[in-house]
Design an enzyme around this catalytic site. Structure first.
Site, PDB file in Angstrom:
ATOM      1  N   HIS A 106       4.070   2.581  -1.413  1.00 60.68           N
ATOM      2  CA  HIS A 106       4.347   1.666  -0.282  1.00 60.68           C
ATOM      3  C   HIS A 106       5.742   1.855   0.300  1.00 60.68           C
ATOM      4  O   HIS A 106       6.331   0.898   0.828  1.00 60.68           O
ATOM      5  CB  HIS A 106       4.092   0.200  -0.685  1.00 60.68           C
ATOM      6  CG  HIS A 106       2.631  -0.128  -0.769  1.00 60.68           C
ATOM      7  ND1 HIS A 106       2.143  -1.401  -0.972  1.00 60.68           N
ATOM      8  CD2 HIS A 106       1.528   0.665  -0.660  1.00 60.68           C
ATOM      9  CE1 HIS A 106       0.803  -1.358  -0.981  1.00 60.68           C
ATOM     10  NE2 HIS A 106       0.426  -0.113  -0.806  1.00 60.68           N
ATOM     11  N   ASP A 123     -12.457  17.617  -6.861  1.00 57.43           N
ATOM     12  CA  ASP A 123     -13.620  18.259  -7.498  1.00 57.43           C
ATOM     13  C   ASP A 123     -14.475  17.225  -8.237  1.00 57.43           C
ATOM     14  O   ASP A 123     -15.712  17.311  -8.232  1.00 57.43           O
ATOM     15  CB  ASP A 123     -13.158  19.355  -8.465  1.00 57.43           C
ATOM     16  CG  ASP A 123     -12.516  20.537  -7.746  1.00 57.43           C
ATOM     17  OD1 ASP A 123     -12.746  20.699  -6.528  1.00 57.43           O
ATOM     18  OD2 ASP A 123     -11.783  21.300  -8.406  1.00 57.43           O
ATOM     19  N   GLU A 161      -7.154  -2.122   4.596  1.00 58.09           N
ATOM     20  CA  GLU A 161      -7.165  -2.366   3.145  1.00 58.09           C
ATOM     21  C   GLU A 161      -5.855  -3.017   2.724  1.00 58.09           C
ATOM     22  O   GLU A 161      -5.826  -3.918   1.885  1.00 58.09           O
ATOM     23  CB  GLU A 161      -7.374  -1.048   2.374  1.00 58.09           C
ATOM     24  CG  GLU A 161      -7.576  -1.228   0.861  1.00 58.09           C
ATOM     25  CD  GLU A 161      -6.304  -1.207   0.030  1.00 58.09           C
ATOM     26  OE1 GLU A 161      -6.394  -1.438  -1.184  1.00 58.09           O
ATOM     27  OE2 GLU A 161      -5.210  -0.983   0.587  1.00 58.09           O
ATOM     28  N   GLU A 162      -4.775  -2.537   3.325  1.00 56.54           N
ATOM     29  CA  GLU A 162      -3.445  -3.008   2.912  1.00 56.54           C
ATOM     30  C   GLU A 162      -3.177  -4.457   3.317  1.00 56.54           C
ATOM     31  O   GLU A 162      -2.220  -5.062   2.847  1.00 56.54           O
ATOM     32  CB  GLU A 162      -2.350  -2.082   3.478  1.00 56.54           C
ATOM     33  CG  GLU A 162      -2.447  -0.621   3.015  1.00 56.54           C
ATOM     34  CD  GLU A 162      -2.109  -0.424   1.546  1.00 56.54           C
ATOM     35  OE1 GLU A 162      -1.877  -1.418   0.846  1.00 56.54           O
ATOM     36  OE2 GLU A 162      -2.091   0.739   1.100  1.00 56.54           O
ATOM     37  N   HIS A 217      -9.739   4.000   1.719  1.00 58.31           N
ATOM     38  CA  HIS A 217      -9.074   3.324   2.840  1.00 58.31           C
ATOM     39  C   HIS A 217      -8.195   4.313   3.583  1.00 58.31           C
ATOM     40  O   HIS A 217      -7.523   5.154   2.988  1.00 58.31           O
ATOM     41  CB  HIS A 217      -8.345   2.050   2.412  1.00 58.31           C
ATOM     42  CG  HIS A 217      -7.012   2.192   1.754  1.00 58.31           C
ATOM     43  ND1 HIS A 217      -5.830   2.351   2.446  1.00 58.31           N
ATOM     44  CD2 HIS A 217      -6.651   2.143   0.445  1.00 58.31           C
ATOM     45  CE1 HIS A 217      -4.805   2.383   1.593  1.00 58.31           C
ATOM     46  NE2 HIS A 217      -5.275   2.273   0.376  1.00 58.31           N
TER      47      HIS A 217
END
Ligand code: TRP
Ligand code: CA
Ligand code: ZN
Length: 327
Positions: free
Chosen positions: A297, A316, A181-182, A135
């Site tokens: 947040h 990675d 998304e939040e 997101h």
């Protein structure tokens, strides 16, 4: 069968090299990273191609850009705010320049316009599609650098590494950056629910990266599709770093919609507001009794709120999973 570990290579070495040259015109040195197929037996089963080491400095450069974008747009990159669209335009510009086919999917949520960014790497089996995503929106209270600049930047840098190396995977690769998304996983839910069922059936996996550089990190692997989970765990075993199963809220990120639709999912996470135990500090270092991310947040979720080692390892691991699951 998707997610195969070895494959029959049917293209001759010359075609592979030409493909590498065409897709890596601006980075000729990357052509050398493409191993030639055996000259005498191009149809022979060959060892899987290795994912490149993702330079963490490149990932951090994207984080600096996200921080600057937030600073220039009222301190955040939240849904419906200009910092979100500027973040999307930054990521899209890098992908377009590298040869991806990008599209923006628009939706509305909470009275604002949201956007998902989808980037397809040309080639691969169109009926077997491996996705990796993150997101791109922050909360409105801060710039959202660990949450989720880290996942966004690592997915971007993996996509750019695909382009640099001229990798021609057996499966088709698709990378995604989700909006809102939040606000409740809105963008990823919108994408999955608007995907025709025939397209959904082509997805062999969705890999999710949400918070992968927490400042007091844990190394958590989603306990979902066993084959995907094993690819991540094997990578970490190779580093000699212990992992645990992710338990800080199953379904709290963008893999949820894919999982509900029956797509195999997996992902990585370094922890949010939960507290690191003394047993976890003993195996991972860091500070017991403090949250994995004390700036979760908050306005202090800046470029200072990232553990470089965790970000490097997870970047990675992301590239390793994309290569391993698509070849
Ligand atoms: N998705 C949450 C957010 O963006 C963070 C989060 C909490 C999370 N628990 C999780 C992400 C577990 C992945 C897995 O705020
Ligand atoms: Ca690296
Ligand atoms: Zn968040």
């Amino acid at each position: 069968m998707p997610l195969r570990r070895t494959r029959l290579r049917s293209r001759p070495a010359a075609a592979l090299l030409a493909g590498g040259l065409l897709t890596a015109l601006h980075v000729p040195v990357a052509v050398a990273a493409e191993p030639a197929a055996p000259a005498a037996a191009p149809e022979a089963r060959v060892a899987p191609e290795q994912a490149p080491d993702i330079p963490v400095a490149n990932v951090k450069a994207h984080l600096s850009q996200f921080q600057s974008i937030a600073a220039a747009n009222g301190g955040n990159r939240a849904h419906g705010r200009p910092g979100y669209r500027a973040s999307l335009d930054y990521v899209k510009g890098k992908l377009d320049a590298a040869g991806f086919t990008t599209s923006i999917q628009q939706f509305s949520a909470s009275g604002g316009t949201g956007y998902n960014l989808i980037a397809d790497w040309p080639g691969g089996d169109p009926n077997q599609v491996l996705m990796a995503g993150a997101h791109l929106d922050s909360v409105s209270s801060g710039p959202g650098i660990n949450d989720n600049g880290t996942g966004s930047a690592a997915v971007l840098e993996t996509a750019l590494a695909v382009a640099r190396s001229g990798y021609q995977p057996r499966e088709h690769l698709r990378f995604s950056w989700w909006g809102a998304e939040e606000l409740g996983l809105v963008g990823s839910r919108y994408y999955v629910s608007n995907l025709p069922s025939a397209e959904r059936a082509k997805l062999t996996g969705y890999l999710n990266f949400d918070m992968i550089g927490s400042p007091n990190p844990g190394y958590f692997v989603y306990d979902d599709d066993p084959q995907i989970e094993k690819v991540f765990k094997d990578f970490y075993a190779g580093l000699g770093v212990a992992t645990e199963i992710e338990t800080e809220g199953d379904g709290r990120s963008d893999h949820a919609a894919f999982k509900s639709a029956g797509v195999p999912v997996g992902g990585l996470f370094t922890g949010a507001s939960r507290t690191k135990s003394s047993a976890q500090a003993a195996k991972w270092g860091g500070t017991a009794g403090l949250p994995f991310d004390r700036c979760y947040h908050s306005s202090c979720d800046t470029t200072s709120n990232v553990n470089d080692t965790a970000l490097d390892r997870n970047s990675d691991a992301l590239a390793h999973a994309v290569w391993t699951l698509s070849e």
